[in-house]
Scaffold this motif. Structure first.
Motif, PDB file in Angstrom:
ATOM      1  N   ASP A 308     -55.204 -17.400 -14.810  1.00  0.00           N
ATOM      2  CA  ASP A 308     -54.069 -16.531 -15.118  1.00  0.00           C
ATOM      3  C   ASP A 308     -53.786 -16.477 -16.614  1.00  0.00           C
ATOM      4  O   ASP A 308     -53.443 -15.413 -17.155  1.00  0.00           O
ATOM      5  CB  ASP A 308     -52.824 -16.964 -14.340  1.00  0.00           C
ATOM      6  CG  ASP A 308     -52.448 -18.412 -14.564  1.00  0.00           C
ATOM      7  OD1 ASP A 308     -53.249 -19.172 -15.167  1.00  0.00           O
ATOM      8  OD2 ASP A 308     -51.340 -18.810 -14.133  1.00  0.00           O
ATOM      9  N   LYS A 309     -53.963 -17.592 -17.327  1.00  0.00           N
ATOM     10  CA  LYS A 309     -53.781 -17.622 -18.779  1.00  0.00           C
ATOM     11  C   LYS A 309     -54.886 -16.831 -19.472  1.00  0.00           C
ATOM     12  O   LYS A 309     -54.636 -16.093 -20.438  1.00  0.00           O
ATOM     13  CB  LYS A 309     -53.773 -19.070 -19.269  1.00  0.00           C
ATOM     14  CG  LYS A 309     -53.732 -19.245 -20.790  1.00  0.00           C
ATOM     15  CD  LYS A 309     -52.472 -18.688 -21.409  1.00  0.00           C
ATOM     16  CE  LYS A 309     -52.409 -19.072 -22.897  1.00  0.00           C
ATOM     17  NZ  LYS A 309     -51.286 -18.391 -23.598  1.00  0.00           N
ATOM     18  N   ILE A 310     -56.120 -16.980 -18.986  1.00  0.00           N
ATOM     19  CA  ILE A 310     -57.242 -16.220 -19.540  1.00  0.00           C
ATOM     20  C   ILE A 310     -56.946 -14.724 -19.474  1.00  0.00           C
ATOM     21  O   ILE A 310     -57.098 -13.988 -20.456  1.00  0.00           O
ATOM     22  CB  ILE A 310     -58.540 -16.541 -18.765  1.00  0.00           C
ATOM     23  CG1 ILE A 310     -59.005 -17.974 -19.063  1.00  0.00           C
ATOM     24  CG2 ILE A 310     -59.648 -15.540 -19.106  1.00  0.00           C
ATOM     25  CD1 ILE A 310     -60.151 -18.451 -18.194  1.00  0.00           C
ATOM     26  N   ILE A 311     -56.496 -14.279 -18.314  1.00  0.00           N
ATOM     27  CA  ILE A 311     -56.259 -12.845 -18.117  1.00  0.00           C
ATOM     28  C   ILE A 311     -55.015 -12.377 -18.863  1.00  0.00           C
ATOM     29  O   ILE A 311     -54.995 -11.285 -19.447  1.00  0.00           O
ATOM     30  CB  ILE A 311     -56.176 -12.534 -16.612  1.00  0.00           C
ATOM     31  CG1 ILE A 311     -57.567 -12.723 -15.983  1.00  0.00           C
ATOM     32  CG2 ILE A 311     -55.664 -11.117 -16.360  1.00  0.00           C
ATOM     33  CD1 ILE A 311     -57.598 -12.660 -14.482  1.00  0.00           C
ATOM     34  N   ASP A 312     -53.979 -13.190 -18.889  1.00  0.00           N
ATOM     35  CA  ASP A 312     -52.761 -12.823 -19.613  1.00  0.00           C
ATOM     36  C   ASP A 312     -53.053 -12.606 -21.097  1.00  0.00           C
ATOM     37  O   ASP A 312     -52.609 -11.610 -21.692  1.00  0.00           O
ATOM     38  CB  ASP A 312     -51.702 -13.906 -19.428  1.00  0.00           C
ATOM     39  CG  ASP A 312     -50.362 -13.515 -20.029  1.00  0.00           C
ATOM     40  OD1 ASP A 312     -49.863 -12.416 -19.695  1.00  0.00           O
ATOM     41  OD2 ASP A 312     -49.820 -14.288 -20.842  1.00  0.00           O
TER      42      ASP A 312
END
Length: 323
Positions: A308-312
């Motif tokens: 989720d952090k990668i995509i955010d």
């Protein structure tokens, strides 16, 4: 001073952005696939080619280089099959030119950007560094050739090296100043985000009948900043004399399916993707997930940022894209 070859590219530019906090950095890049705007302003930039002994010697003659970090390979698997000469010429022959100039100038610390493609299609849950390497395309073979060359140079000339085998680098710097911008774009996460931004009509999912929990391929995604930090820790181990010839996997140790990646992109953005299921691609294994236990045990590195952090971070970059 650290010489970063290919420091204008996706991974190289993220490495430079972190490395300039600790070291003086000079970047050599021909800008064939990299972006001048992606290079941190604190680094010195020289436009030139890794395969040019003249370009390289100019740098080694004018700057006190103590280590070299190599990110300048061509890396498109499909293209490597169609045009293997391009890949062996740049990825192997040009790297030999670089290593030769390093030896002439008594620079013996080298960080090599390698790839999970050296493993081929291993039938294991978690890929460890000790398993047999059996690449299935010229790109993977070109990287493995350099790994073998480094081993020989270590024995014959005292070259110290760390080889880092990447799985799927993804994401962007949390500042949204630099991110992933390829032409053409072949990586899943930016393709999904481009579609959600209206820059693509659809997202093709290649195969939905794999032996996985949802039928789509599973891959190991690692945040590009985590990747950069692994390189810095490897560099420090070389410069401090703690390591002299090592190979490490870089991954999260957790796999995500194509469907899970799409769903996470939808969740982060609040938008609905237009997905089209299509046939499998030849040579795509069902599962490729790294064990990064070795680098954690020996250097204390592990991936901190999850999907989720990668995509955010990637989403913020794509909304703010500057190049």
């Amino acid at each position: 001073m650290i010489l970063v070859i290919g420091g204008a590219g996706y991974i190289g530019s993220h490495l430079v952005k972190e490395l300039v906090k600790k070291e003086d950095v000079i970047v050599l890049d021909n800008l064939s696939t990299g972006h001048r705007a992606a290079i941190d302003s604190r680094a010195i930039f020289v436009k030139g080619n890794i395969g040019s002994e003249e370009d390289l010697q100019l740098i080694f003659s004018n700057y006190p280089i103590k280590a070299v970090m190599h990110f300048a390979a061509y890396s498109l698997v499909g293209e490597s099959v169609v045009d293997p000469f391009k890949y062996y010429q740049n990825n192997v022959a040009s790297t030999l030119t670089l290593l030769n100039v390093m030896m002439k100038n008594n620079v013996k610390n080298f960080i090599f950007s390698s790839t999970a493609a050296t493993y081929g299609v291993p039938n294991v849950e978690l890929i460890e560094e000790e398993i047999i390497t059996s690449p299935i395309n010229p790109y993977g073979r070109s990287k493995l050739m350099i790994e073998q060359i480094l081993t020989d140079f270590h024995v014959a000339y005292g070259l110290n090296y760390v080889i880092l085998r990447y799985f799927n680098a993804a994401g962007a710097h949390e500042s949204a100043e630099i991110g992933e911008s390829h032409e053409p774009e072949t990586h899943l996460i930016p393709i999904i985000l481009q579609q959600l931004l209206g820059q693509r009509e659809q997202i093709a999912v290649f195969g939905s009948d794999y032996d996985t929990h949802d039928g789509t391929c599973i891959r190991d995604y690692i945040h590009v900043t985590d990747l950069a930090n692994a390189h810095i820790q490897a560099l420090e181990a070389l410069l401090e004399g703690r390591k002299s010839s090592e190979i490490y996997n870089l991954g999260n140790g957790q796999g995500y399916s194509v469907k899970e990646v799409i769903e996470t992109c939808e969740k982060v953005t609040g938008l609905k993707a237009n997905v089209v299921l299509t046939e499998r691609r030849a040579g795509d294994p069902a599962r490729l997930v790294a064990s990064s236990e070795k680098i954690f045990t020996e250097l204390g590195w592990k991936a901190e940022r999850k999907l989720d952090k990668i995509i955010d971070d990637a989403w913020k970059w794509h909304q703010n894209q500057k190049y």
